[in-house]
Structures are given as C-alpha cells and as structure tokens.
Design an enzyme around this catalytic site. Structure first.
Site, PDB file in Angstrom:
ATOM      1  N   CYS A 119      23.424  18.217  57.789  1.00  0.00           N
ATOM      2  CA  CYS A 119      22.730  19.072  56.823  1.00  0.00           C
ATOM      3  C   CYS A 119      23.274  20.502  56.840  1.00  0.00           C
ATOM      4  CB  CYS A 119      21.237  19.037  57.079  1.00  0.00           C
ATOM      5  SG  CYS A 119      20.498  17.423  56.771  1.00  0.00           S
TER       6      CYS A 119
ATOM      7  N   CYS B  11      25.374  14.522  64.619  1.00  0.00           N
ATOM      8  CA  CYS B  11      23.984  14.922  64.436  1.00  0.00           C
ATOM      9  C   CYS B  11      23.313  15.207  65.774  1.00  0.00           C
ATOM     10  CB  CYS B  11      23.208  13.863  63.658  1.00  0.00           C
ATOM     11  SG  CYS B  11      23.603  13.854  61.882  1.00  0.00           S
ATOM     12  N   ASP B  12      22.180  15.834  65.632  1.00  0.00           N
ATOM     13  CA  ASP B  12      21.335  16.387  66.678  1.00  0.00           C
ATOM     14  C   ASP B  12      21.590  15.939  68.115  1.00  0.00           C
ATOM     15  OD1 ASP B  12      20.129  16.498  64.001  1.00  0.00           O
ATOM     16  OD2 ASP B  12      18.586  17.625  65.016  1.00  0.00           O
ATOM     17  N   LYS B  13      21.041  14.793  68.522  1.00  0.00           N
ATOM     18  CA  LYS B  13      21.087  14.395  69.932  1.00  0.00           C
ATOM     19  C   LYS B  13      22.376  13.670  70.286  1.00  0.00           C
ATOM     20  CE  LYS B  13      17.222  16.137  69.423  1.00  0.00           C
ATOM     21  NZ  LYS B  13      17.397  16.203  67.974  1.00  0.00           N
TER      22      LYS B  13
ATOM     23  N   ASP C  38      17.129  12.984  62.634  1.00  0.00           N
ATOM     24  CA  ASP C  38      15.824  13.635  62.807  1.00  0.00           C
ATOM     25  C   ASP C  38      15.070  13.762  61.492  1.00  0.00           C
ATOM     26  OD1 ASP C  38      16.638  13.819  65.403  1.00  0.00           O
ATOM     27  OD2 ASP C  38      16.020  15.898  65.661  1.00  0.00           O
TER      28      ASP C  38
ATOM     29  N   SER D  27      12.396  21.881  64.702  1.00  0.00           N
ATOM     30  CA  SER D  27      13.651  21.527  64.056  1.00  0.00           C
ATOM     31  C   SER D  27      14.492  22.775  63.858  1.00  0.00           C
ATOM     32  CB  SER D  27      13.369  20.878  62.702  1.00  0.00           C
ATOM     33  OG  SER D  27      14.540  20.798  61.923  1.00  0.00           O
TER      34      SER D  27
ATOM     35  N   GLU E  60       9.816  17.166  67.278  1.00  0.00           N
ATOM     36  CA  GLU E  60      10.032  18.387  66.499  1.00  0.00           C
ATOM     37  C   GLU E  60       8.857  18.596  65.548  1.00  0.00           C
ATOM     38  OE1 GLU E  60      14.877  18.726  66.294  1.00  0.00           O
ATOM     39  OE2 GLU E  60      13.814  17.996  64.543  1.00  0.00           O
TER      40      GLU E  60
END
Length: 572
Positions: free
Chosen positions: A210, A138-140, A97, A487, A461
């Site tokens: 992160c 990570c995210d998705k 992202d 985000s 985001e």
C-alpha cells in the site's frame, strides 16, 4: 546400512573441505540417493556441481502486495543462473493486514512473523543450500524473513516487491487510510455510500504494498537502510521495469556475496541497526517498526529496547512526511527524489549515520555518495525539518513504565498534550461500537486493553477505531491508548504497545471509566492521574480479564510471547 557404509560416510564427512553447504546433499557416493531425487527435478550433473541458492518468496493470489511476486522471483532466478548458480524457490505464508483487519484474523498477523522465521529455518536446514534471496513485501513477512536470515546466517540478500502507486479520487491522490477513514465518514453521514464505493474502486490501482509509509513500506525501507537489500529496493514502485532489473541484479549479486562469504552477521550490527532507527525517525515510519527492529536486534544478539529508540529519536529530526501523515507525498514521490539513500545522505551531513559499515553492495558511504542531495520538499534539509526530533516518540509513566509508542509525526499540534477522562473498552469491536454509536465525545481518552501480545493474543492492530475517529472528525480531540498495536495507516494521538500489558498485570488493567489520563508527547509522559492509594486498592481487588477460550497456535503463542517492549519475541 552396513558398518562399512557407516565408516565410508564418516570418512567422507570428515574429509569434506568444500565450502558449499549444499555438498551435504550432493557430494560423494553416499549421496547417490540424494542426487537421484535432484535429478528427478531435471537437474543435470553439471548443475548439481554448482552452488544451490534458495529463493524464498511470499507470493500468493489474494494479497495485492504479493500477487506479482512470482515475476520478481523469476527475475531473481534469472540473475542467479546468470551468476553461475542454481535457484530453488519455495514460498512462505503471508498475512495481509488490510484483509485481516476487524475480525479474528488480525490476531494471527503478528503471530505469523515467528511462523515465517521458523518455517524458513526448517526448510533451509532440512534442505541445506548455500545462499538465500528473500522476496517479501508486506508487514510481518519482511521482519519474519529478516529473523530467519539472522538465525541461519547464510549469505543473504533481500529484494521487495515494491510499493503500490497512490490512488486518485476526484482530482486528489489518496491512500489506503483514506478509504478506511471514509467508512467512518459514511457512518457519520458525511459521505454517501456511492462516493465510498468510488473510493474503494480507486484507492488501490494495482499490485504492490500500500502506497503510504505504512508498516510494509516502512520495513522494506528499513531493510534497505540496515544494508540487507540493494539501493532502491524499498521505494521503486512495483510496476516499474526498474523493479525487475533490480531483481535480476539481486540474483547476480547473491552469487558474489556467496563467493565473498558475506553473511547477515557481517551486515546486521549495532551500527547498522542504529542506522535503521535513525532512518525510521527521519521518515516517520509505522510504530510497528519498534516491535520489529527490537526483535531483529534480539535475534542478532544486539541490545535494543524502547529506551534506545527514545535516545535516537530525540536527536534525529524528521525530514520526511509521507501518507498517512499527509496527502502531499507518497512512497512513489520519495523514490523520485532518491529514496532511502538520499534520506541517509542528508542525515550523514550531520554525522547521524554510520557510513563506514558494509551493506550487501558496498559501504553505506559508497551508496550515499552517488545518491542525489535532498530536494528540500519531499526530503527536507536538516536545517528545515518537519520537527527537530523523530517521527516516533516513546512515552513512559505509571501507565507504561516499560514504555509505549506514538507516531508523533502524524499527531496534530492540539493533541500533543492532552488530558481527558478514560473510556475503557476491552476489545477493538467495543471501541468501534462506542465510536460509531456516538458514545465517544471530544476530549475523551479511549483505553483499549487486553489486546497485547499475550492478552489478545497477537497484539491486534487498531486501524478501524482510528479511522472511525477520523471519519467522525474526532481524531483532533480524542486520544486512543492500547496495549495492542496501530496500523501504519493510523494517525492521530494513538499510543500503542503500552507495557506491561493488561494480561501481565500492567496498570492499564486497572483503569476505570472517568479516570483522568495525561498525555504529554513532548514530555514523553503517559500517566494515570489516580492517587497511589487508590491504585493499590484496585490491585488488591484484582482485575477481571476476558476469557479468550484459546486453542491451537494462539494458545501456544500466548504462552511463549514476551511483551511489546521486548519486541514480542518468544521468551528464551
């Protein structure tokens, strides 16, 4: 194939009582051609008789959170072999992202969740294996893999790549959100370009997701809370040897789960999803978790909506506050004091956690029994929480009758209640332009619309505008409302997931510049302060949606996706 061969194949399948799913491609005389292809891989006859285990990894060369995942996969495969299995690794796509931010690429981030789930379903149906180890970071990718695990319902376990350490800048620790906010500060003349360059060199010291409680770490932590990964998977830093040991143990454990026939449907239940929501509220996770947990529950046939998050959040204290809500604590600090198991242990002292339910290793109660007690600082005691309710709040009103979400744990007290004039923009670029151009003033309410799942499409985001507001010193006096997302690195009075979205004829489509908007987070209210007769007049006149000129996957996605309130899943 002759009739005799078809008859032999029919008898072979009918008489096949071996529980191994991989026998579909390796057992009996009619599978000689299949075995020939397996032997082309170098497999021996002895290996072919063993259980086959998929290792689904999202390693790639250009995502910091994924660059080291091959070493995690190698450790997992070593554990599988030690446990008597044969590992087969394949990779999924994965969108970072941070790299996708502020351009068209962000439209594809949330969209990738469904592609990841679908592609895993394709691979593990076309090539039937017996169990699965998932390696996201990570995210998705995390929720995409969780959706696939539920859909396939094979013995499964997760191990993430782990979080990045915080960066250091001029004697202070910093996270990814700080360099994003520094861009705004530089534009406002509050920081030199030289210092901005210093920060970009220092903020991401190495591999891992992160360093703050952004979406990636939020979802890795909640995967542990829901019971689909081993203790420590959500918080052990990426570069520690403990992460490699955990990966090996995960590989060994999947062989035991296969032998015990433990499947995601045994673990992902109404109670375990509630545990995840409780932990979410206690940690003050990213608002994206509302989307993903709702989608995960939907895939599992469990009813979860924004009302459930509101119900749980009102009675679950926030006992952790990590970056970006503070610079005092990062994921590495949470790991040092016991991680997710310690958080859940503290919640259990008030009977806020279901302890008698299974995980991939032991019950929740057995896990937290050996966890350290809350340290009182990084993990506060329930008697001294950051707030008496959870880190995420669900707001309703005429602007969001189906709900909207805000990370209230990262909102300053002065913005918990706010009323101001709307400044309407129809895309992220316009929002950034207005902020950087000095058109947004203290007290304003930025309304960004046509960025929902359907209208964006893809529900982009909005880290750049929230960071710009912070850089200009406006995050303490300006609210931002959108049918898109924020985000996990965002902070401030940022209200997202407004449902119905503008593209679905939600009221957000009919807001005009200067309209007063009331934001009352403690009262859970998001209200357009315009008379009903005026709203009716505007609706009769209709709204003008921007022409997105859609093609390819985005066009198909916009046609299939449901609202943010429903987890942005594909419609049945």
């Amino acid at each position: 194939m002759t009739c005799a061969c078809y008859s032999a194949l029919s008898r072979e399948i009918e008489s096949d009582v071996d529980p191994l799913r991989s026998d579909l491609i390796k057992k009996g005389p009619t599978r000689a051609s299949h075995r020939a292809l397996l032997k082309a891989l170098g497999l021996t006859d002895r290996e072919i008789k063993k259980p086959f285990v998929a290792v689904v990894c999202s390693a790639s060369d250009y995502i910091a959170g994924h660059m080291h995942l091959q070493s995690i996969a190698d450790a997992v495969k070593a554990g599988i072999r030690a446990g008597g299995g044969v590992p087969f690794e394949f990779n999924t796509i994965g969108v970072c992202d941070g790299i996708a931010m502020n351009h068209k690429g962000m439209k594809y981030s949330l969209c990738s969740r469904e592609l990841i789930a679908d592609s895993i379903e394709v691979m593990l149906t076309a090539h039937p294996l017996d169990a699965v180890v998932f390696i996201p970071n990570c995210d998705k990718i995390v929720p995409g893999m969780l959706l696939a695990s539920i859909r396939l319902n094979l013995p499964s376990i997760f191990v993430s790549g782990g979080p990045m350490y915080a960066g250091h800048h001029r004697g202070e620790r910093i996270g990814f959100n700080d360099v994003c906010e520094a861009v705004g500060a530089c534009a406002a003349g509050k920081m030199s370009e030289n210092e901005l360059t210093e920060m970009e060199d220092e903020v991401c010291p190495g591999c891992g997701s992160c360093s703050g409680m952004y979406t990636a770490n939020s979802m890795n932590c909640l995967t542990e809370a829901i019971g689909m990964s081993m203790v420590g998977s959500g918080t052990i830093p990426a570069v520690k040897a403990a992460r490699i040991r955990l990966a090996k143990e995960t590989g060994e454990r999947i062989m035991e789960l296969l032998a015990e026939n433990v499947r995601p449907s045994d673990i992902i239940t109404e109670d375990s999803v509630e545990n995840a929501i409780r932990t979410d509220m206690a940690l003050g996770c990213s608002t994206n978790t509302v989307l993903h947990l709702t989608a995960i529950a939907h895939e599992a046939g469990i009813t979860v909506d924004m009302a459930k998050f509101d119900e749980v959040g009102k009675v679950t204290p926030q006992i952790c506050k990590l970056s970006p809500a503070t610079r005092e604590f990062y994921i590495e600090d949470l790991d040092e004091v016991g991680g997710i198991a310690a958080v859940m242990k503290e919640l259990s002292t008030a009977n806020l956690i279901h302890t008698d339910i299974p995980t991939v290793l032991g019950t929740v109660g057995e896990r937290i029994a050996s966890a350290p007690a809350a340290d009182g600082h990084c993990i506060r005691h329930l008697s001294n929480p950051y707030r008496q309710d959870g880190g995420i709040a669900v707001l309703r009103g005429n602007l969001a009758p189906e709900g909207s979400v805000v990370k209230q744990g990262a909102v300053v007290p002065s913005m918990m209640q706010h009323e101001g004039p709307a400044r309407v923009v129809s895309c992220e670029e316009d929002a950034c332009g207005a902020i950087l151009g000095g058109k947004i003033k203290a007290g304003d309410v930025i309304v960004r619309r046509y960025e929902g799942p359907k209208g964006g499409p893809g529900m982009r985001e909005m880290l750049a505008p929230t960071s710009a507001l912070a850089g200009y010193g406006l995050d303490n006096s300006v609210a931002l409302i959108t049918d898109g997302r924020f985000s996990g690195a965002s902070k401030g009075a940022a209200v997202g997931h407004v449902s119905p979205e503008a593209a679905a004829d939600g009221l957000i489509a009919y807001v005009h510049d200067g309209d007063l908007i009331k934001l009352d987070i403690p009262g859970r209210v998001l209200q357009l302060q315009v008379p009903d007769e005026e709203i009716a007049k505007r609706k009769k006149e209709g709204a003008t949606a921007p022409d997105r000129h859609l093609s390819g996957y985005l066009k198909r996605y916009a046609q299939l996706v449901s609202s943010g309130a429903q987890g942005a899943v594909f419609k049945d």
